[in-house]
Design a protein around this motif. Structure first.
Motif, PDB file in Angstrom:
ATOM      1  N   GLY A  16      38.949  12.913 -10.329  1.00 42.21           N
ATOM      2  CA  GLY A  16      38.285  13.192 -11.774  1.00 42.21           C
ATOM      3  C   GLY A  16      38.685  12.331 -12.761  1.00 42.21           C
ATOM      4  N   LYS A  17      37.915  11.881 -13.784  1.00 42.19           N
ATOM      5  CA  LYS A  17      38.223  11.102 -14.878  1.00 42.19           C
ATOM      6  C   LYS A  17      37.061  11.297 -15.899  1.00 42.19           C
ATOM      7  N   ASP A  18      37.452  11.380 -17.054  1.00 42.55           N
ATOM      8  CA  ASP A  18      36.733  11.557 -18.157  1.00 42.55           C
ATOM      9  C   ASP A  18      35.566  12.532 -17.884  1.00 42.55           C
ATOM     10  N   SER A  19      34.246  12.409 -18.026  1.00 45.46           N
ATOM     11  CA  SER A  19      33.260  13.217 -17.796  1.00 45.46           C
ATOM     12  C   SER A  19      32.900  13.207 -16.563  1.00 45.46           C
ATOM     13  N   LEU A  20      33.849  12.656 -15.430  1.00 44.12           N
ATOM     14  CA  LEU A  20      33.453  12.785 -13.927  1.00 44.12           C
ATOM     15  C   LEU A  20      34.115  13.964 -13.557  1.00 44.12           C
TER      16      LEU A  20
END
Length: 135
Positions: free
Chosen positions: A115-119
């Motif tokens: 996961g990362k930022d808006s993901l």
């Protein structure tokens, strides 16, 4: 008739019919396509393609760290990490000595994105039984 007005403070009531718009944080769930390809030297290529539906369009996601592992959850062994290219593809080659089979003789691979930022985080699993290649 005479009206006397005393100086005072004038206040207005707030308009309750006006709604303030609050923009919600948008998050996207990545889709991972995961395949394994056995090669003639008995190594195995692990290949992922990572995409997400953004504004109604399926978009390839580049620059994401994909972790590859082998084995069941409690006995999982990390094989390596690869970043997706501009097409959303990450590929890792596993040498024969890295491959661990379960009691049924299957290889259980997992590709995961933290996961990362808006993901959002995502993972995909593939189980295969090795084949003997002869030409």
């Amino acid at each position: 008739m005479i009206f006397l007005l005393a100086p005072g403070k004038i206040t207005a009531q707030t308009d309750s019919s006006v709604k303030t718009e609050v923009k919600e944080a948008t998050s996207y769930a990545p889709l991972i396509t995961f395949v394994s390809i056995q090669k003639n030297d008995n190594s195995i290529d692990l290949k992922t393609n990572v995409k997400a539906k953004i504004n109604g369009t399926l978009t390839s996601l580049s620059g994401l760290k994909i972790e590859f592992s082998i084995g069941a959850d409690s006995l999982a062994k990390k094989l390596g990490e690869v970043f997706t290219d501009n097409r959303g593809v990450a590929m890792l080659n596993c040498k024969p000595d890295q491959l661990i089979t379960d009691q049924d003789g299957k290889l259980n691979f997992k590709a995961s994105f933290a996961g990362k930022d808006s993901l959002e985080a995502a993972e995909e699993v593939v189980s295969v039984k090795r084949a003997k290649l002869e030409i």
